[in-house]
Write a protein that holds these residues in place. Sequence first.
Motif, mmCIF file in Angstrom:
data_model
loop_
_atom_site.group_PDB
_atom_site.id
_atom_site.type_symbol
_atom_site.label_atom_id
_atom_site.label_comp_id
_atom_site.label_asym_id
_atom_site.label_seq_id
_atom_site.Cartn_x
_atom_site.Cartn_y
_atom_site.Cartn_z
ATOM 1 N N LYS A 24 0.932 -1.136 0.009
ATOM 2 C CA LYS A 24 0.057 0.161 0.287
ATOM 3 C C LYS A 24 0.916 1.083 0.304
ATOM 4 N N ALA A 25 1.618 1.119 0.862
ATOM 5 C CA ALA A 25 2.965 2.053 0.707
ATOM 6 C C ALA A 25 3.919 2.705 -0.369
ATOM 7 N N GLN A 26 3.984 1.638 -1.219
ATOM 8 C CA GLN A 26 4.200 1.943 -2.560
ATOM 9 C C GLN A 26 3.402 2.097 -3.384
ATOM 10 N N ILE A 27 2.002 1.655 -3.424
ATOM 11 C CA ILE A 27 0.969 1.851 -4.445
ATOM 12 C C ILE A 27 0.750 3.453 -4.256
ATOM 13 N N ALA A 28 1.221 4.377 -2.742
ATOM 14 C CA ALA A 28 0.825 5.398 -3.182
ATOM 15 C C ALA A 28 1.411 6.273 -3.710
ATOM 16 N N ARG A 29 2.870 5.873 -3.724
ATOM 17 C CA ARG A 29 4.203 6.344 -4.065
ATOM 18 C C ARG A 29 3.808 6.046 -5.641
ATOM 19 N N GLY A 30 2.896 5.409 -6.500
ATOM 20 C CA GLY A 30 2.584 4.873 -7.842
ATOM 21 C C GLY A 30 3.541 3.987 -8.014
ATOM 22 N N ALA A 31 4.030 3.082 -7.230
ATOM 23 C CA ALA A 31 4.196 1.707 -7.788
ATOM 24 C C ALA A 31 2.977 0.749 -7.951
ATOM 25 N N ASP A 32 3.243 0.184 -9.446
ATOM 26 C CA ASP A 32 2.022 -0.626 -9.767
ATOM 27 C C ASP A 32 2.914 -1.906 -10.069
ATOM 28 N N PHE A 33 1.678 -2.926 -9.535
ATOM 29 C CA PHE A 33 2.703 -4.851 -8.753
ATOM 30 C C PHE A 33 1.604 -4.560 -10.070
ATOM 31 N N ASP A 34 0.534 -4.411 -10.580
ATOM 32 C CA ASP A 34 -0.665 -5.730 -11.594
ATOM 33 C C ASP A 34 -0.375 -5.671 -13.149
ATOM 34 N N THR A 35 0.211 -4.393 -14.057
ATOM 35 C CA THR A 35 0.081 -4.522 -15.169
ATOM 36 C C THR A 35 1.270 -4.545 -15.623
ATOM 37 N N GLY A 36 1.317 -4.882 -16.753
ATOM 38 C CA GLY A 36 3.424 -5.286 -17.242
ATOM 39 C C GLY A 36 4.032 -7.086 -17.834
ATOM 40 N N GLY A 37 4.243 -6.648 -18.100
ATOM 41 C CA GLY A 37 4.672 -8.112 -18.667
ATOM 42 C C GLY A 37 5.600 -8.847 -17.135
ATOM 43 N N LEU A 38 6.039 -10.163 -17.838
ATOM 44 C CA LEU A 38 6.803 -10.884 -16.428
ATOM 45 C C LEU A 38 7.921 -10.295 -16.466
ATOM 46 N N VAL A 39 8.840 -9.203 -16.736
ATOM 47 C CA VAL A 39 9.893 -8.740 -16.218
ATOM 48 C C VAL A 39 9.940 -7.344 -15.429
ATOM 49 N N VAL A 77 11.105 -5.329 -5.988
ATOM 50 C CA VAL A 77 12.224 -4.849 -5.740
ATOM 51 C C VAL A 77 11.865 -3.644 -4.412
ATOM 52 N N PRO A 78 10.410 -2.522 -5.068
ATOM 53 C CA PRO A 78 10.916 -2.175 -3.657
ATOM 54 C C PRO A 78 9.702 -3.111 -2.745
ATOM 55 N N LEU A 79 8.767 -4.192 -3.274
ATOM 56 C CA LEU A 79 8.376 -4.414 -1.868
ATOM 57 C C LEU A 79 9.985 -5.573 -1.018
ATOM 58 N N VAL A 102 -3.302 13.125 -4.307
ATOM 59 C CA VAL A 102 -3.342 13.303 -2.516
ATOM 60 C C VAL A 102 -2.151 12.445 -2.565
ATOM 61 N N GLY A 103 -1.185 13.023 -1.539
ATOM 62 C CA GLY A 103 -0.360 11.838 -1.084
ATOM 63 C C GLY A 103 -0.543 11.566 0.387
ATOM 64 N N LEU A 104 -0.089 9.927 0.359
ATOM 65 C CA LEU A 104 -0.227 9.477 1.948
ATOM 66 C C LEU A 104 0.765 9.182 2.614
ATOM 67 N N VAL A 105 1.324 9.593 3.556
ATOM 68 C CA VAL A 105 2.585 9.596 4.171
ATOM 69 C C VAL A 105 1.524 7.668 5.210
ATOM 70 N N PHE A 106 2.456 6.362 6.129
ATOM 71 C CA PHE A 106 1.956 5.618 6.513
ATOM 72 C C PHE A 106 2.600 5.708 7.721
ATOM 73 N N LEU A 126 11.075 2.694 2.812
ATOM 74 C CA LEU A 126 12.196 2.388 1.957
ATOM 75 C C LEU A 126 12.911 1.748 1.527
ATOM 76 N N PHE A 127 13.621 1.661 0.720
ATOM 77 C CA PHE A 127 14.491 0.209 -0.423
ATOM 78 C C PHE A 127 14.909 0.361 -1.471
ATOM 79 N N GLU A 128 16.000 1.803 -1.616
ATOM 80 C CA GLU A 128 17.070 2.127 -3.351
ATOM 81 C C GLU A 128 18.325 2.174 -2.244
ATOM 82 N N GLU A 129 19.057 2.079 -3.164
ATOM 83 C CA GLU A 129 20.367 2.414 -2.696
ATOM 84 C C GLU A 129 20.821 3.486 -1.845
ATOM 85 N N THR A 130 20.892 4.854 -2.639
ATOM 86 C CA THR A 130 20.790 5.770 -1.663
ATOM 87 C C THR A 130 19.372 6.805 -1.768
ATOM 88 N N VAL A 131 19.998 8.159 -0.587
ATOM 89 C CA VAL A 131 18.301 8.318 -0.662
ATOM 90 C C VAL A 131 17.626 9.122 -1.709
#
Lengths: 267, 283
Positions: free
Chosen positions: A179-194, A201-203, B85-89, B96-101
């Motif tokens: 949910k947190a990543q979806i709120a940041r615009g991540a998309d887990f549902d569409t697109g091909g396998l790759v 990764v963000p999950l 509508v930005g939501l901060v949980f 956080l997951f990336e290598e750099t900030v």
Amino acid sequence: MIRDITLGQYYDTDSVLHRLDPRVKLAFTFIYIISLFVGHGPWCYAYAAAFLVFVIVLSHVPVKFMVKGLRAMLMILIISALFNVFLVQGEVIFHWWIFTVSKEGIRTAVLMVVRLVFLVIGSSIMTLTTTPNDLTDGLERSMRFLKVIRVPVHEIAMMMSIALRFIPILIEEVNKIMKAQIARGADFDTGGLVKKAKAMVPLLIPLFVSAFRRASDLALAMEARCYHGGDGRTKLHPLKYQKADIIAYIVLLLYLGGMIAMAVLLP
Amino acid sequence: MELTLKNTSFSYDPGAKKPVFAVRNVSFTIHEGEFSALIGHTGSGKSTLVQFLNGLLKPTFGEVLFNGENIFDKKYPLKELRQKVGLVFQYPEHQLFEETVLKDICFGPKNMGLPKEERIERARHAMRLVGLSESYEEKSPFELSGGEKRRVAIAGVLAMNPECLILDEPTAGLDPAGRDDILGTVRTLSDTEGIAVVLVSHSMEDVAVYAERLLVMNQGSLLYDDTPRAVFEHYRELEKIGLSAPQVTYIAHALRDKGFLVDEHAMSVPELKAEILRVLGKA
């Protein structure tokens, strides 16, 4: 999809099965699985189905929860059914290009699927009616004889109970991070396998980080309470067989006996 | 910008014979640039409610309207809404997951499909907004302190340039200094950037000084929707639902009971101090 896995999830209610000694329920699972492999032919499966229904009714767990576990198995069920339908040789009833369907093939496929479904439901009954703690207590107690050959029974049991305990926690964590990543615009549902794999990764990274953090917190908390392995450790509630447990064992043995008899006597 | 909840209710198990509602018939509108606080005891439904606002959860009954359009219409672009509508949980540092900030903050803009230069520009801007200096850019988010991580996470949402920012318990688990830091940052965002803010909290002390508007939740229902002053008038009712007015409210009321006619609406220590001095000066 992840949300649908019931294996290892306790359903809290009160029933005869919930009160049984975990060792009995372990025995039930083993005996039931054995009986499914002993039996063959529709009559044996009808017998196994009747017993399963009887146990489900006793368990007071809504059937919905049992079936949920099957949804995750759907692919395996379909694949094994297809293999049987097309690969088992016998009396041909349908033929097209390289595909041949035989009467025996359909028969084995149906029986195979039924057997798998029973297997999954049968073993989820144990986890649905037994708390992870009870389950490991039962396992530890019934495997104790292995200590003689230096199998670390207690440690394995502890690891299992921790692993089981973590399943719901991690599922919840997955939902939260998703949910947190979806709120940041991540998309887990569409697109091909790759693309889908990349989207994981963000999950997965936050999930691993959190799993390690939880594991190290837990280790610390256990050490703070002087945990030092199984030696000399006593139990608050040692397992003791009650009358109901004896009766359950008798019922189980009668069931298994019945199955063996059917398998031997019926063609 | 206008974000409206219209008679929303939510049940986690709507098929049950007697469904339990986590949110019951809640309606309110968030206006452009407004700073409101959503307050409620643990389990009052606030965390469920905020997920309606960016379309992560669909209310069982009722509608969510963004600028008058129903966000659950089939063709409504939810992805775009989530940028506005930005939501901060809660505990956002766990995402956080990336290598750099810098890369982590770029995640949102990247998902929006922005070109690289603009992503970085936005991320840098967001970092300045939350008070992270450039020296943080190349650090790993995992080696920062709790408060710093949280800033990075908030920046990650800010980098999408939201028109409305919802923060679910942004101060949970922080020490008093870290708490004041974060709340001060949020206040500045609202003042200088004109972003509408919804601050979710269970602590009146936190929000009394900052919010222009309080939305008080109790057992899934919206109990009060008013200015902090007006809500704190009901401090006895607030206690019944496990909340409390700020401590100065209690002191002011106690003083009034003893015959010192201070204004009971004082909400911060300096305000009350001024009041007490005024009353004593007269006496």
